[in-house]
Design an enzyme around this catalytic site. Structure first.
Site, PDB file in Angstrom:
ATOM      1  N   ASN A   9      -4.157  11.747   8.499  1.00  0.00           N
ATOM      2  CA  ASN A   9      -4.023  11.379   7.093  1.00  0.00           C
ATOM      3  C   ASN A   9      -4.010  12.686   6.290  1.00  0.00           C
ATOM      4  O   ASN A   9      -5.060  13.242   5.960  1.00  0.00           O
ATOM      5  CB  ASN A   9      -5.231  10.491   6.742  1.00  0.00           C
ATOM      6  CG  ASN A   9      -5.156   9.930   5.347  1.00  0.00           C
ATOM      7  OD1 ASN A   9      -4.335  10.349   4.535  1.00  0.00           O
ATOM      8  ND2 ASN A   9      -6.040   8.984   5.062  1.00  0.00           N
ATOM      9  N   ARG A  92      -0.049   8.873   8.330  1.00  0.00           N
ATOM     10  CA  ARG A  92       0.039   8.127   7.082  1.00  0.00           C
ATOM     11  C   ARG A  92       1.157   8.777   6.270  1.00  0.00           C
ATOM     12  O   ARG A  92       1.107   9.979   5.996  1.00  0.00           O
ATOM     13  CB  ARG A  92      -1.280   8.233   6.324  1.00  0.00           C
ATOM     14  CG  ARG A  92      -1.248   7.532   4.999  1.00  0.00           C
ATOM     15  CD  ARG A  92      -2.572   7.692   4.301  1.00  0.00           C
ATOM     16  NE  ARG A  92      -2.558   7.049   3.012  1.00  0.00           N
ATOM     17  CZ  ARG A  92      -3.536   7.148   2.136  1.00  0.00           C
ATOM     18  NH1 ARG A  92      -4.615   7.857   2.428  1.00  0.00           N
ATOM     19  NH2 ARG A  92      -3.469   6.531   0.975  1.00  0.00           N
ATOM     20  N   HIS A 180      -1.367   2.763  -1.369  1.00  0.00           N
ATOM     21  CA  HIS A 180      -2.655   2.419  -0.746  1.00  0.00           C
ATOM     22  C   HIS A 180      -2.516   1.209   0.183  1.00  0.00           C
ATOM     23  O   HIS A 180      -3.472   0.449   0.398  1.00  0.00           O
ATOM     24  CB  HIS A 180      -3.744   2.130  -1.812  1.00  0.00           C
ATOM     25  CG  HIS A 180      -4.177   3.342  -2.564  1.00  0.00           C
ATOM     26  ND1 HIS A 180      -4.291   3.370  -3.940  1.00  0.00           N
ATOM     27  CD2 HIS A 180      -4.507   4.579  -2.135  1.00  0.00           C
ATOM     28  CE1 HIS A 180      -4.677   4.577  -4.321  1.00  0.00           C
ATOM     29  NE2 HIS A 180      -4.802   5.331  -3.249  1.00  0.00           N
ATOM     30  N   ARG A 240      -4.836  12.218 -11.969  1.00  0.00           N
ATOM     31  CA  ARG A 240      -3.584  11.585 -12.412  1.00  0.00           C
ATOM     32  C   ARG A 240      -3.820  10.705 -13.625  1.00  0.00           C
ATOM     33  O   ARG A 240      -4.856  10.053 -13.719  1.00  0.00           O
ATOM     34  CB  ARG A 240      -2.994  10.739 -11.270  1.00  0.00           C
ATOM     35  CG  ARG A 240      -2.303  11.545 -10.209  1.00  0.00           C
ATOM     36  CD  ARG A 240      -1.899  10.685  -9.030  1.00  0.00           C
ATOM     37  NE  ARG A 240      -2.805  10.845  -7.915  1.00  0.00           N
ATOM     38  CZ  ARG A 240      -2.807  10.099  -6.813  1.00  0.00           C
ATOM     39  NH1 ARG A 240      -1.953   9.105  -6.696  1.00  0.00           N
ATOM     40  NH2 ARG A 240      -3.668  10.321  -5.848  1.00  0.00           N
ATOM     41  N   GLU A 378      -8.544   3.194   6.581  1.00  0.00           N
ATOM     42  CA  GLU A 378      -7.094   3.363   6.704  1.00  0.00           C
ATOM     43  C   GLU A 378      -6.718   3.864   8.096  1.00  0.00           C
ATOM     44  O   GLU A 378      -5.661   3.528   8.626  1.00  0.00           O
ATOM     45  CB  GLU A 378      -6.604   4.369   5.647  1.00  0.00           C
ATOM     46  CG  GLU A 378      -6.702   3.802   4.238  1.00  0.00           C
ATOM     47  CD  GLU A 378      -6.777   4.859   3.152  1.00  0.00           C
ATOM     48  OE1 GLU A 378      -7.474   5.876   3.338  1.00  0.00           O
ATOM     49  OE2 GLU A 378      -6.138   4.672   2.111  1.00  0.00           O
TER      50      GLU A 378
END
Ligand code: ADP
Length: 403
Positions: A9, A92, A180, A240, A378
């Protein structure tokens, strides 16, 4: 499939990896590792599944930093893969664009296509693909699989997917994608595991981390999500901005003479909690600060999260279940409480004791909406998707090695 799978990842300033032992359809975590501060003070920490530390070192920034990091991963996993051979690496990958939803065995042509999507994920896509290319160079014999963060949202409500822009741009693929997805896949699977009844509920999952988004889901499937074409939309995040009036961007260009690159930098790296506080994009730092701007940033984060929540609820025409996940969602009882209190009008009531204890269910018995905390994972989704692609290619008799 039997052997080991490396799940990778790669972020803009961190690189997380996990090594799993796969025996048929069983997955066992062997190692978890993380490079932090990749661009400033690189540090590597690796632990075995039981928490035993096997590496915790500062690294020097070198010319071939990325390559050095991957070589270090191979050094660390060697004693384990000597016993159980490494079968593949699962990456990922932020954006699959209009072409990819299912995980895919990578080849050069696919990597070239994924590179064209960099403008739609400038924070993550380059880092994701850089590690794919490096692996290809240093371990060309190793099959590599891309698992897409956009995939979970591929069938969201058609109206949620569209921007009201001219048809010619719609035809070119400018639409809302959402991100996500690996995290939402894990949560949807967990909800189903907990109960068939639970997964059928109209659910909003709040993935609140450095990057934050929400997903409206029912029956384990996405209906709407807060991010769009890029992972810049929706909630206010660490650095962000989240959703802003598109006219803001145009005005900044015209009145402030900012270039597209400067605006991109501002909205991705200098906004959000960092921009509003002027202190940090890390919630923990802001929580421990007395500066009034830190408080303002936290307040705005909660305000805007609740606003986005109401959009998810509007799409589903209701809400019966709310799930908090990721760094902030799993760990910050304060943020969960603030969001739940502001969302009381939706019938959400929080149980303070359960919330403070990070319990699995944190709503009170009277709450019309069941509120849960579910730690996401994840990497296990990455490992499972990767193993299934490798098993499929073995069945089909195709070579899984990157061509
Ligand atoms: P990513 O994986 O996107 O880098 P994470 O899911 O790890 O992000 O979330 C990072 C965020 O979670 C940071 O803002 C961090 O401050 C916050 N966080 C982590 N632990 C806690 C905690 N115990 N209390 C409050 N915030 C926390």
């Amino acid at each position: 499939m039997n052997g080991t799978i490396l799940a990778l990842n790669a972020g803009s300033s961190s690189l997380k990896f996990r090594l799993y032992e796969v025996q048929g359809d069983q997955f066992y975590l062997i190692l978890r590792g993380q490079f932090d501060g990749v661009n400033e003070n690189p540090h590597l920490a690796v632990k075995e599944a039981d928490g035993k530390e096997i590496c915790n070192i500062d690294l020097k920034i070198g010319e071939h930093m990325q390559e050095d990091m991957l070589e270090r991963i191979f050094d660390v996993i060697k004693p384990y893969t000597a016993k159980s051979p490494l079968q593949a690496v699962g990456h990922r990958v932020l954006h699959g664009g209009g072409r990819f939803a299912d995980p895919v065995l990578l080849n050069d042509e696919i990597v070239d296509y994924l590179e064209t999507l960099i403008p739609m994920g400038p924070l993550h896509q380059p880092a994701n693909l850089a590690s794919v290319k490096l692996f290809r160079r240093i371990r060309p014999e190793l099959p590599q699989v891309a698992c897409f963060d956009t995939a979970f949202h591929v069938n969201i409500d058609e109206r949620a997917a569209r921007y009201p822009i001219p048809l010619e741009y719609e035809a070119k693929g400018y639409r809302r994608f959402g991100f996500h997805g690996l995290s939402y896949t894990y949560i949807a699977d967990r909800l189903r595991e907990i109960s068939d009844y639970l997964v059928r509920k109209r659910t909003v999952v709040a993935h609140l981390g450095s990057g934050s988004s929400m997903c409206a889901m029912r029956d384990g499937k996405a209906i709407d999500t807060t991010m769009g074409l890029t992972p810049l939309g929706g909630l206010m995040m660490g650095t962000r901005s989240g959703t802003v009036d598109p006219g803001l961007v145009l005005t900044l260009m015209e009145k402030e003479n900012l270039s597209p690159a400067e605006i991109k930098h501002m909205l991705y790296y200098k906004s959000g909690l960092l921009g509003v506080s002027g202190i940090s994009g890390d919630l923990r730092v802001l929580m421990s600060s007395d500066d009034p701007n830190a408080k303002k940033a936290i307040d705005l984060f909660v305000f805007r999260a609740c606003r986005e929540l109401s959009i998810m609820v509007a799409t589903m025409q209701g809400i019966e279940s709310l799930v908090f996940s990721a760094g902030i969602g799993e760990n910050s009882s304060v943020i969960r409480k603030l969001i739940c209190e502001r969302a009381a009008w939706l019938g959400i009531q929080i149980d303070d004791e359960a919330n403070n204890a990070n319990a699995e269910i944190i709503s009170s018995p009277e709450s019309r909406v069941e509120v849960r905390v579910i730690p996401t994972d994840e990497e296990i989704v990455l490992a499972k998707q990767t193993a299934s692609v490798i098993a499929e290619s073995a069945k089909a008799g195709t070579s899984p090695v990157m061509a």
